[in-house]
Design an enzyme around this catalytic site. Structure first.
Site, short mmCIF file in Angstrom:
data_model
loop_
_atom_site.label_atom_id
_atom_site.label_comp_id
_atom_site.label_asym_id
_atom_site.label_seq_id
_atom_site.Cartn_x
_atom_site.Cartn_y
_atom_site.Cartn_z
N GLU A 30 59.02 -68.07 2.70
CA GLU A 30 59.36 -66.85 2.50
C GLU A 30 60.33 -66.68 3.85
OE1 GLU A 30 55.74 -68.47 2.42
OE2 GLU A 30 54.98 -66.81 1.07
N HIS A 75 44.14 -62.92 5.41
CA HIS A 75 45.03 -61.72 4.07
C HIS A 75 44.41 -60.87 4.45
CE1 HIS A 75 44.80 -65.50 1.72
NE2 HIS A 75 44.85 -65.24 0.34
C1 LIG Z 1 52.92 -69.32 2.83
C2 LIG Z 1 51.54 -69.17 1.73
N1 LIG Z 1 52.54 -67.71 0.72
C3 LIG Z 1 51.78 -67.14 -0.12
C4 LIG Z 1 50.91 -67.81 -0.11
C5 LIG Z 1 50.08 -66.78 -1.36
N2 LIG Z 1 49.55 -67.68 -2.05
C6 LIG Z 1 48.07 -68.39 -2.51
S1 LIG Z 1 47.85 -69.28 -3.73
C7 LIG Z 1 49.44 -69.39 -4.09
C8 LIG Z 1 50.12 -70.25 -5.24
C9 LIG Z 1 50.27 -71.87 -4.49
O1 LIG Z 1 50.63 -72.36 -6.68
P1 LIG Z 1 50.46 -74.41 -5.80
O2 LIG Z 1 50.93 -74.17 -4.98
O3 LIG Z 1 50.73 -74.61 -7.08
O4 LIG Z 1 48.57 -73.82 -6.02
P2 LIG Z 1 47.74 -73.81 -7.17
O5 LIG Z 1 47.06 -72.78 -6.92
O6 LIG Z 1 48.98 -73.99 -8.46
O7 LIG Z 1 46.84 -75.42 -7.02
C10 LIG Z 1 50.59 -68.36 -3.39
C11 LIG Z 1 51.35 -68.39 -3.50
C12 LIG Z 1 49.86 -68.51 0.61
N3 LIG Z 1 48.76 -69.13 0.67
N4 LIG Z 1 50.88 -69.35 1.45
#
Ligand SMILES: Cc1ncc(C[n+]2csc(CCOP(=O)(O)OP(=O)(O)O)c2C)c(N)n1
Ligand SMILES: Cc1ncc(C[n+]2csc(CCOP(=O)(O)OP(=O)(O)O)c2C)c(N)n1
Ligand SMILES: [Mg+2]
Ligand SMILES: [Mg+2]
Lengths: 337, 322, 337, 322
Positions: free
Chosen positions: D58, D125
């Site tokens: 971000e 959220h």
């Molecule tokens: C700083 C931040 N930005 C956005 C989000 C929203 N978000 C929640 S899970 C996710 C995807 C996470 O991907 P990854 O780290 O690859 O984990 P996975 O879900 O694949 O296990 C996002 C963008 C968040 N939780 N924290």
């Protein structure tokens, strides 16, 4: 003031060396003057100098093409700024608080720029320029202006520990933008030595983790800086994606002029990186017959005159008048619905 | 002997380190260098394991403090300038601040923010961020204005189980002196009547307490007005009772602060005063804040950006003439 | 519920495998139940499952010593949580909003923990646990409790792009803390594929840039996970500093139960990482005679009963009553001066 | 035909992309996936170069937008949830917000913040961050409450030269429907009288406009009170003139918001009303905000954490009975 002629394409060979050397002398003499002004109590706020880092900064600034490229200088980039075309008067006005000049006294010292002309005005928060330069380049891509252009910024060893550095560099790598990031590893962040800042052997080891090219260079070696940094810029320009250059060197002054830098061990000062890159430059330029001793003397003399003139001018100029200020943080006028 | 505001902060940290093995300090350049403002000078020599230089990683500094606090320590982290705590914002407001409510386990960290403006410091070394943190549930925000408070409130902050944002004003560091560290024992959450008066109340905190007192003295001297000055000391919790009691005496209130004008402490103070003390008011509550631009670099602009004794007097004259 | 016996030292060999396998089955059956509850409208808010990631998570959780180590699970760590000793009822209560249980309905789903017992309660902001675990370990060092202890957390491929991940890992490296960070590279962050997330060949290439050890593993290979992750934990425990393990795998479900994951190309699903680590585990355990088919059946049956019991219990429990809530975000009582 | 609030946001982005080649979108999962809330659904197919998926960064997302804006583009960045903009906080408040004042060159970025609470979303959220951004000089903060405003204000935000924080309320996404996108053409900076009344004014914004209208209808039905509801539309700039004009008619004001209670929009509104409209008031100005804890996960707690038609009615009854 001796001007850096506006290039249409990246300089190379003797031209590049001469441009670099000129910028280094310009930076050094201008900064020496700032230091005296500070000590004489003529500057309010901090004074941050790039003494010892001119070769790195000038190598970058002289490889960039004003009007086409983007440059986000940091606190020790007087040489790069000058090489990129920033007139002395911008510096003098910012430090002396003139109401003229780009910042109008609203911001000072190194927090200046000409963003309209591609030279960004840094904020203090370290690392934050990386993503901003990436954004400039993404814009150029969307506008069809990217071919042949690059964006560049310098950061210190300390700034590599910021989340902003990481996020920005990774993002630029994903977008394969022509971003050149120079890490001037002067072995200290303010007083903090490298071993309290990171645990890798060399910061250049980070390049692979971003999937970008990485190079090391002795930042006190004029010719080496020219080659490595010049090549990095050229590679970015030819579409090879982000380039990371880690230059090792030493700050030959305190963190700011308020600081005597006494925490730098004598052994480090006496070590390989303790040499002055301007001495090295002159030796190398003379040896390779790119420049003569007379030319050096002439450049130094002419630059000293330019420095004097810029400072004298800024000192005569009006300072900002709070009653004339419009005190507006918005460019939009919301008063008229 | 005289002791400055920054001495008090240093002394408090020394006392804490000496008396409580759970305390440690973490921040950029705070060990051998003693900190950008020398607030930790000499402490690493006495407590070599518990005064640690941090990398330039404010987010992780706050994160590390949270983890250490969860394991029973009492970390104090120094931001080099309050302005750089913007990088630690997420860990502070989303991690530290929410933890007790979510889990029942408090996070006793203290975050020192060298705050406020000084001449020539510009937009990124002058900010007052108390309102930003106070907006979030779960963080205590303190704003000491005196040498004794600087000392006692830092000690109390570290003893509190909740996360504390300790806003220390850079302008006061060396300018403000006292005979000793001895204070009046007021706890966090209680405001102080710094100066008594009958005609109007100025409610303020941090460096502005001193500007308010200057303005009050000037008005007394010039026209005999007696202005009461209330030092909030902590902006969260905010001691509205003391404020209301003062307004009950004077009928008039000026809420004064050095931060940006939208929202902030002065808005909270005025809103609470009118909610509970509307009937006490003889004039519209006024506010005086900094101007709505970034803090300017040039000393002349800076001096006109923040409230001054002159502008406070102007506001008070208007308030008194209503 | 079948309990993971409290270890005094890190498990190894068959014990470790059995503990891992048990945790994987526990996680899978519990999560299958959560999925049904969600689809039946019994859960408000998101449901995030670790299907396909159990081997990685269990390998970590089973290598940790509850009461001594620190574990900061992320969204796909049901297996690690269970292995580390979290009872099913914590999960059931959090998802079903029981007023009992550690979060009392104030927070839900995966945002739960028992920080008092070394299992941190994640916040949503990705990457933020890394520095927090480092802080737990620094505390242990200052308290003289570090020898023999480790701290661990998991992140996804997407979380590696956060500044928090970078700052935290670098800081832990500087302090040489026994921090184990597992990157579960399931090739997608929500819908975003790796090529929009980073540009390096393998995320393990980042390790060198932090000056820490790095290992890759096939996250669907039960035995390989046990070896690589088990060893990483053991190395951290023996004082070798931070360890980064990058496990490649695939999420065998949507990002959350609201998501059908249709953006995952069929070729990827059919590819090497599309296999189910539980199938692999059973095959490997049977082949190496660590477990018998009967035992597998018994475990599955017993776990199913435990799952049922936990959910049934949580469903009967009171939900929070806003009128009983004290609505306090401070632990201190400032009302009494 | 009916169009929802989220449709309006999507349509506005489509219009902007179509009409202005300077516009591009950047955010997590916004391209092929169409965004976590489908606000960009189908847009990458139409504008393949100008709808880009971002890494989970971000801070760099905001930084990239700033750079692109400096080069003449009009980026719109989508935060997946407002709560995650805490990571972009520094770039927004220190870089984008200060740039025009410092250099004379504005930074036309638009940051979309999916804001506010919905049942079961929990502390991370559900946040409403408008007050955090509005505190800083140099950022415009808009909070559309209607389908037409969601559309028109997003278009206007992108056209503005200043950085805009566009707070879109997640609760309204699919719940709020209108016949068309057609609005009344009010610009950013002007509040709207959503419902006229004579006995008291509720000043609010975003989703709370609808709760206020419900409360007003209930009071009218129950006891004949006629409550005026003012929708601020943008909290910075804040249209105090419209608010004062309403208070001049009613003599009573309740400032209502869904954000945390310390400081914030309601405090700013009340402070400005008493500063300039003290003489208009027949009763103490009141505030109603969320409770001073993180936003709870459980739907029952959540419903009691934010203001509801019931609690708004309670406040109004108190206000009317003064
Ligand atoms: C700083 C931040 N930005 C956005 C989000 C929203 N978000 C929640 S899970 C996710 C995807 C996470 O991907 P990854 O780290 O690859 O984990 P996975 O879900 O694949 O296990 C996002 C963008 C968040 N939780 N924290
Ligand atoms: C995010 C952030 N934190 C702290 C500071 C305060 N600060 C200014 S310069 C500096 C040291 C910078 O060190 P380095 O990056 O190595 O650059 P150098 O000064 O050595 O050129 C620090 C800590 C800052 N500007 N930004
Ligand atoms: Mg350095
Ligand atoms: Mg992933």
């Amino acid at each position: 003031m001796i001007h850096h002629s506006n290039q249409d394409s990246q300089r190379s060979g003797a031209d590049y060396y001469r441009a670099m050397y000129l910028a280094m002398i310009q930076a050094r003499l201008l900064e020496n003057k700032l230091s005296s002004l500070y000590k004489a109590g003529k500057i309010v706020g901090g004074v941050y100098l790039g003494k010892g880092q001119e070769a790195v900064s000038a190598a970058l600034g002289s490889a960039l093409i004003p009007g086409r490229d983007i440059f986000a200088p940091l606190i020790r980039d007087q040489a790069g700024r000058t090489a990129f075309g920033e007139p002395f008067i911008d510096c003098a006005r910012a430090y002396l608080g003139s109401a003229l000049g780009p910042m109008k006294g609203r911001d000072g010292n190194i927090h200046r720029g000409r963003p309209q002309e591609g030279m960004l005005a840094m904020i203090s928060h370290l690392g934050s320029a990386v993503a901003v330069v990436a954004g400039c380049l993404l814009a150029k891509r969307l506008q069809g202006k990217l071919p042949g252009a690059v964006g560049a910024t310098c950061v210190g060893d300390g700034a590599t520990s910021t989340g902003a550095f990481h996020e920005g560099l990774n993002m630029a790598a994903v977008e394969k933008l022509p971003l050149v990031v120079i890490v001037a590893n002067n072995q200290f962040a303010y007083s903090t030595p490298n071993n309290r800042q990171f645990a890798c052997e060399d910061l250049v080891d980070r390049a692979r983790g971003y999937g970008i090219a990485g190079y090391s260079v002795d930042g006190t070696d004029f010719l080496a800086c020219a080659t490595v940094i010049g090549n990095a810029v050229a590679r970015a320009r030819s579409g090879e994606g982000p380039q990371l250059v880690v230059a090792k060197l030493l700050r030959l002054t305190g963190h700011g002029e308020h600081d005597d830098g006494s925490y730098v061990p004598d052994a480090v000062k006496a070590g390989a990186y303790g040499r002055d890159c301007i001495d090295v430059a002159e030796k190398q330029l003379l040896e390779s017959k790119i420049i003569t001793a007379e030319e050096i003397a002439e450049i130094r003399e002419a630059v000293a005159v330019d420095v004097q003139a810029a400072v004298a001018q800024a000192q005569q100029e009006p300072t900002p008048d709070p009653f004339q200020e419009d005190w507006r943080a918005f460019s939009s006028d919301f008063s008229q619905p | 002997m005289s002791v400055t505001y920054i001495d008090a902060i240093r002394e408090a940290q020394e006392t804490l380190l000496r008396d409580d093995p759970r305390v440690f300090l973490y921040g950029q350049d705070i060990a051998a260098f003693g900190g950008a403002f020398k607030a930790t000078k000499g402490l690493v020599e006495q407590f070599p394991d518990r005064v640690l230089d941090a990398p330039i990683s404010e987010d992780a500094m706050a994160g590390l403090a949270i983890g250490a606090a969860l394991q029973g320590m009492r970390p104090i982290i120094e931001m080099q300038f309050a302005d750089f705590s913007s990088i630690a914002f997420n860990q502070i407001v989303n991690h530290a601040a929410t933890h007790f409510y979510r889990t029942g386990m408090p996070v006793p960290i203290t975050v020192r923010l060298p705050s406020g403006g000084t001449a020539g410091s510009g937009p990124f070394h002058s900010q007052s961020m108390e309102a930003i943190y106070a907006h979030y549930p779960g963080v205590v925000v303190v704003t000491p204005a005196t040498v004794a408070d600087a000392y006692a409130m830092l000690i109390e902050s570290v003893k509190l189980d909740d996360p504390v944002i300790y806003c220390e004003h850079k302008f006061l560091y060396r300018w403000l002196k006292a005979k000793s560290l001895q204070g009046d024992g007021l706890p966090i959450g209680r405001a102080r009547i710094t100066r008594t008066g009958r005609h109007a109340t100025v409610v303020t905190y941090s460096a502005m307490v001193h500007e308010a007192v200057r303005a009050a003295e000037r008005l007394q001297h010039e026209s005999g007005w007696e202005i009461e000055v209330v030092d909030l000391r902590s902006v969260k919790p905010l001691d509205i009772d003391t404020v209301l009691a003062s307004v009950a005496r004077t009928g008039r209130i000026l809420a004064l602060g050095e931060a940006f004008p939208w929202g902030g402490v002065t808005a909270e103070v005025v809103s609470r005063v009118v909610a509970d003390g509307f009937h006490l008011l003889e004039a519209p509550p006024m506010r005086l804040n900094a101007r709505d631009t970034p803090v300017p670099y040039h000393p002349k602009l800076w001096a006109a950006h923040r409230p001054t004794p002159e502008s406070i007097c102007d506001s008070l004259r208007k308030l008194l003439s209503y």
